[in-house]
Design a protein around this motif. Structure first.
Motif, mmCIF file in Angstrom:
data_model
loop_
_atom_site.group_PDB
_atom_site.id
_atom_site.type_symbol
_atom_site.label_atom_id
_atom_site.label_comp_id
_atom_site.label_asym_id
_atom_site.label_seq_id
_atom_site.Cartn_x
_atom_site.Cartn_y
_atom_site.Cartn_z
ATOM 1 N N ALA A 148 99.706 118.622 31.423
ATOM 2 C CA ALA A 148 101.453 118.028 32.393
ATOM 3 C C ALA A 148 101.387 115.918 32.590
ATOM 4 N N PHE A 149 99.630 116.170 32.889
ATOM 5 C CA PHE A 149 99.571 114.120 33.519
ATOM 6 C C PHE A 149 99.112 113.984 31.385
ATOM 7 N N LYS A 150 99.271 114.591 30.443
ATOM 8 C CA LYS A 150 98.862 113.649 29.490
ATOM 9 C C LYS A 150 99.815 113.403 28.401
ATOM 10 N N ASP A 151 100.511 114.258 29.168
ATOM 11 C CA ASP A 151 101.673 114.170 28.273
ATOM 12 C C ASP A 151 102.879 113.414 28.102
ATOM 13 N N GLU A 205 109.915 115.376 37.368
ATOM 14 C CA GLU A 205 108.497 116.261 36.826
ATOM 15 C C GLU A 205 107.491 114.770 36.273
ATOM 16 N N ALA A 206 107.399 113.763 36.424
ATOM 17 C CA ALA A 206 106.114 113.264 36.316
ATOM 18 C C ALA A 206 105.470 112.686 37.344
ATOM 19 N N PHE A 207 106.429 112.634 38.465
ATOM 20 C CA PHE A 207 105.855 112.486 40.086
ATOM 21 C C PHE A 207 105.015 113.958 40.205
ATOM 22 N N ARG A 208 105.515 114.707 40.512
ATOM 23 C CA ARG A 208 104.745 116.097 40.617
ATOM 24 C C ARG A 208 103.408 115.871 39.433
ATOM 25 N N ALA A 209 103.637 116.084 38.447
ATOM 26 C CA ALA A 209 102.543 115.400 37.432
ATOM 27 C C ALA A 209 101.392 115.174 37.861
ATOM 28 N N VAL A 210 101.294 113.725 38.492
ATOM 29 C CA VAL A 210 100.641 112.661 39.298
ATOM 30 C C VAL A 210 99.973 112.678 40.757
ATOM 31 N N LYS A 211 101.013 113.428 41.186
ATOM 32 C CA LYS A 211 100.024 114.171 42.237
ATOM 33 C C LYS A 211 98.935 114.333 42.403
#
Length: 226
Positions: A148-151, A205-211
């Motif tokens: 989720a982060f890397k993508d 979704e980006a914020f959730r992935a960087v959490k």
């Protein structure tokens, strides 16, 4: 109906990029007011949807988080009076917080992005994060390798030391990350994505992935100064 970013908002920012003068800005002030209102409305709908995974969003409004468009040119060679973008920082304490947080940068010509992390922290925070990286490198690398982060973010960025930070050996397995003075994750956004109906979901979704990245950077700071 959910607020989307309007094309007129990006058009205003594009025109401002080309006409960054006080005279032009004053003539187009109603366009600025409309664009800012659109951005704030978007933030005001985004924040409650962040609350389930990020408590710092609770009770905040777009006005608490958005930066002024007026540039401080007193000590800068760049004398343009206005920023050519809208920016908002979501963190404990609002836009002036020095804690890790979430940033939404809205600009024309495919220059928008979302970001997370810790930007240019004071020396005691820097030291605390480096110690955390030294002790918990495997956990940090796991966060960076999560799909989720890397993508979305690829790898991290930020200003780095050219030398080895004081107290660490150049053979340290974490040296690549210890050299950073800021730890940032950035996901570029095209105008097409920004203007899409599902843009709020993209940002969420980006914020959730960087959490998890933000949480790792925040953990060692809780006890700093106590």
């Amino acid at each position: 109906m959910a607020t989307t970013i309007e094309k007129s908002t990006l058009t205003f920012l594009s025109d401002l990029t080309q006409n960054n003068t006080r005279e032009w800005f004053q003539q187009h002030k109603p366009r600025y007011d409309a664009a800012r209102k659109n951005y704030l409305a978007f933030l005001d709908e985004l924040l409650p949807e962040m609350e389930p995974f990020e408590p710092a969003a609770h009770g905040q409004t777009g006005k608490d988080l958005v930066f002024r468009i007026y540039r401080d040119v007193r000590f800068s060679n760049d004398k343009r009076p206005y920023k050519d973008h809208f920016g908002a920082y979501i963190a404990e304490g609002g836009r002036k917080s020095i804690l890790p947080g979430y940033y939404l940068h809205l600009a024309a010509n495919n220059k928008s992005f979302v970001a997370g992390g810790l930007w240019m922290p004071p020396a005691n925070y820097l030291k605390a994060v480096r110690q955390e990286l030294d002790y918990n490198l495997e956990e940090f690398e796991g966060i960076l390798q999560a799909p989720a982060f890397k993508d979305r973010f690829g790898t991290i960025s930020g200003e780095q030391l050219k030398t080895t930070p004081k107290g660490y050996e150049k053979e340290n397995p974490a040296i690549e990350y210890l050299r950073y003075k800021s730890w940032n994750a950035v996901m570029p956004l095209s105008d097409k994505v920004v203007l899409g109906k599902d843009f709020r979901q993209v940002v969420l979704e980006a914020f959730r992935a960087v959490k998890p990245f933000n949480d790792f950077l925040t953990a060692p700071l809780r006890d700093v100064g106590e």
